[in-house]
Design an enzyme around this catalytic site. Structure first.
Site, PDB file in Angstrom:
ATOM      1  N   ARG A   1       0.830  -1.202   0.000  1.00 49.85           N
ATOM      2  CA  ARG A   1       0.000   0.000   0.000  1.00 49.85           C
ATOM      3  C   ARG A   1       0.867   1.255   0.000  1.00 49.85           C
ATOM      4  NH1 ARG A   1      -5.058  -2.076   3.780  1.00 49.85           N
ATOM      5  NH2 ARG A   1      -5.285  -3.996   2.578  1.00 49.85           N
TER       6      ARG A   1
ATOM      7  N   ARG B   1       1.496   1.254  10.413  1.00 51.46           N
ATOM      8  CA  ARG B   1       1.075   1.630   9.059  1.00 51.46           C
ATOM      9  C   ARG B   1       2.288   1.538   8.149  1.00 51.46           C
ATOM     10  NH1 ARG B   1      -3.422   4.198   7.246  1.00 51.46           N
ATOM     11  NH2 ARG B   1      -4.156   4.444   9.362  1.00 51.46           N
TER      12      ARG B   1
ATOM     13  N   GLU C   1      -7.495  -0.755  14.399  1.00 52.04           N
ATOM     14  CA  GLU C   1      -8.134  -1.740  13.526  1.00 52.04           C
ATOM     15  C   GLU C   1      -7.216  -2.935  13.271  1.00 52.04           C
ATOM     16  OE1 GLU C   1      -9.628  -0.298   9.722  1.00 52.04           O
ATOM     17  OE2 GLU C   1      -9.169  -2.253   8.833  1.00 52.04           O
TER      18      GLU C   1
ATOM     19  N   SER D   1     -11.112  -6.540   9.347  1.00 56.42           N
ATOM     20  CA  SER D   1     -12.167  -5.844   8.647  1.00 56.42           C
ATOM     21  C   SER D   1     -12.855  -6.875   7.781  1.00 56.42           C
ATOM     22  CB  SER D   1     -11.527  -4.768   7.784  1.00 56.42           C
ATOM     23  OG  SER D   1     -12.502  -4.140   7.003  1.00 56.42           O
TER      24      SER D   1
ATOM     25  N   ARG E   1       0.200  -6.428  11.504  1.00 54.88           N
ATOM     26  CA  ARG E   1      -0.156  -5.425  12.514  1.00 54.88           C
ATOM     27  C   ARG E   1      -0.565  -6.045  13.851  1.00 54.88           C
ATOM     28  NH1 ARG E   1      -4.666  -0.858  11.285  1.00 54.88           N
ATOM     29  NH2 ARG E   1      -3.022   0.259  10.161  1.00 54.88           N
TER      30      ARG E   1
END
Length: 421
Positions: free
Chosen positions: A258, A273, A345, A348, A385
């Site tokens: 990403r 991140r 988070e 998801s 993460r």
RNA sequence: GGAGGUGUGGCAGAGCGGCCGAAUGCACCUGUCUUGAAAACAGGAGUCCUGAAAGGGACCGGGGGUUCAAAUCCCUCCACCUCCGCCA
């Protein structure tokens, strides 16, 4: 792409969905108009083509004497057809563009609004009281020799890292545990391509609003995937599946890439991140009527994983404006992050209903044997993460970290990670 | 990287620029026959768009072109196969 039947029968519902997302309801009317125009140009071209076809066949049977005159008329008709086809083409291109501009119709019950308008569905587990100064995951990870962000930056730039020693083991253990759980529930384990063609990336809906998140290899006309959802959604593109014996469930293991464009200054420390991480992702093809139930099951499996690593978390029902363009509903599981006293988070799960499958032309046969568009869903079982939350929540006063029981078999039985310096 | 070949319906496999949405075989579904099945016989059966329907249109790897007319000719891309070279 949304279902046109729904659009024609109930445009009001689509407008309401647009409003809930904070998007323009006028797009709905633009789409209806484009649909209207497309249909009329199709009819016109079809009729001309039918005429021409019949005429053309008569030339084949004509005598050499009658031919020249017929050919002249044939040329005219050909030109007429071509002109009508140009019109049809333009109308279809415009229609397709309008169609793609409308995101999935939000499911009933999804809170309206933006990022901060989520609804907390429940909080699970006890947030731990620390009677010592908590270390954040970076301090802990460096102490354990679990990762090296400095050298990650040296080699690849900011937001890159090396997982080192126990950190690498921790990630493998975590993902292996996730893979084992998925297989237990009948998922087929898949290791997927990290590079995909444009039409696949596009079909999954990632080239819309979030296009700037995606790495592109311009020289090769390929995209680096941000999740194995992408190759798994493409896996059955242009196919008619047999779902008569239940959903097709896949568990994809992949690295994810990403760009994190526009997130400068956000979560810059550590491995929260990053540009590249690993993930085990569930992906399901099912029938539209079973999609909502399956969504709850995916959420349940995510919760099972969180229970295994003994993390306190909450579940949020993401607000309409924060859904991806393909999702009709999304639940996030957010684990407690002691160093920042906030939720982060970790998973998801999205129900994309038929939106994604329609773009990728993935169908199944209904009870009558007729092809129908399938529904797709996805959900996270584990990512890099997670290491952040595990280190922080299970830290000890001396900087060591207790290994959750369920994870121990995947770490050679180790029950404690100890500082190396 | 170089040279050549192939790509037709679930599979196999025909196909002269017009009579080809496409022969034939296998598999499949439905009838007849049979107590039931097999065999045999008869019939059916693709996908998409459009239309209330009847019907019409499109689709022979994808895209484009030539032609009154393309599965059939041309260009291009993709996939697969064979050989040579190179690298793991």
């Amino acid at each position: 792409m949304i279902d046109l039947k729904t659009l024609r029968d109930n445009p009001e519902a689509v407008r309401a969905s647009q409003l809930a997302r904070g998007e323009d309801p006028a797009l709905v009317d633009a789409l209806l108009a484009a649909d209207e125009r497309r249909r009329s140009t199709v009819a016109k071209a079809d009729n001309l083509r039918a005429e021409q076809k019949i005429f053309s066949k008569s030339i084949g049977r004509a005598t050499p004497e009658e031919r020249p005159a017929l050919l002249t008329r044939g040329k005219e008709m050909s030109a007429e057809v071509k002109a009508a086809e140009v019109e049809q083409n333009e109308a279809e291109v415009a229609f397709a563009a309008a169609h793609r501009r409308v995101p999935n119709i939000v499911q009933d019950g999804v809170p309206a609004g933006g990022e901060d308008d989520y609804e907390v569905l429940r909080e699970v587990g006890q947030i731990r009281e620390f009677d010592f100064e908590v270390r954040d995951h970076v301090e802990l990870g460096e102490g354990l020799g679990a990762f090296d962000t400095e050298r990650g930056a040296k080699v690849s730039g900011s937001r890159f890292y090396f997982l080192t020693g126990i950190g690498a083991q921790l990630q493998l253990g975590l993902l292996n545990m996730a893979a084992a759980q998925a297989m237990e529930h009948g998922f087929q384990l898949m290791i997927t391509p990290s590079l995909v063609r444009p039409e696949i990336m596009d079909g999954t809906g990632f080239l819309g609003a979030h296009a700037s998140e995606v790495y592109k290899l311009a020289d090769d006309d390929l995209y680096l995937v941000g999740t194995s959802e992408v190759p798994l959604a493409g896996y059955h593109s242009n196919e008619i599946l047999d779902l008569s014996s239940g959903p097709k469930r896949y568990a994809g293991w992949s690295s994810c890439y990403r760009r994190e464009a526009g997130s400068y200054g956000k979560d810059v420390r550590g491995i929260i991140r990053v540009h590249q991480f690993d993930k085990l992702e569930m992906f399901v093809y099912t029938t539209p009527d079973q999609a909502a139930e399956e969504h709850q099951r995916l959420l349940g499996w995510e919760e099972d994983m969180l229970a295994k690593v003994e993390l306190p978390y909450r579940i949020i029902d993401t607000a309409a404006g924060d859904l991806g363009s393909s999702a009709a509903r999304k639940f996030d599981c957010e684990a407690w992050l002691p160093s920042q006293s906030r939720y982060l988070e970790l998973t998801s799960t999205s129900n994309c209903t038929t939106f994604q499958a329609r773009r990728l032309n993935t169908r199944y046969r209904d009870a009558d044997g007729k092809p129908q568009t399938a529904a797709t869903l996805n959900g996270t079982l584990a990512t890099t993460r997670w290491i952040v939350a595990i280190l922080e929540n299970h830290q000890q006063p001396d900087g060591s970290v207790r290994v959750p029981e369920a994870l121990r078999p995947y770490l050679g039985g180790k029950d404690l990670l100890e500082p190396v310096k």
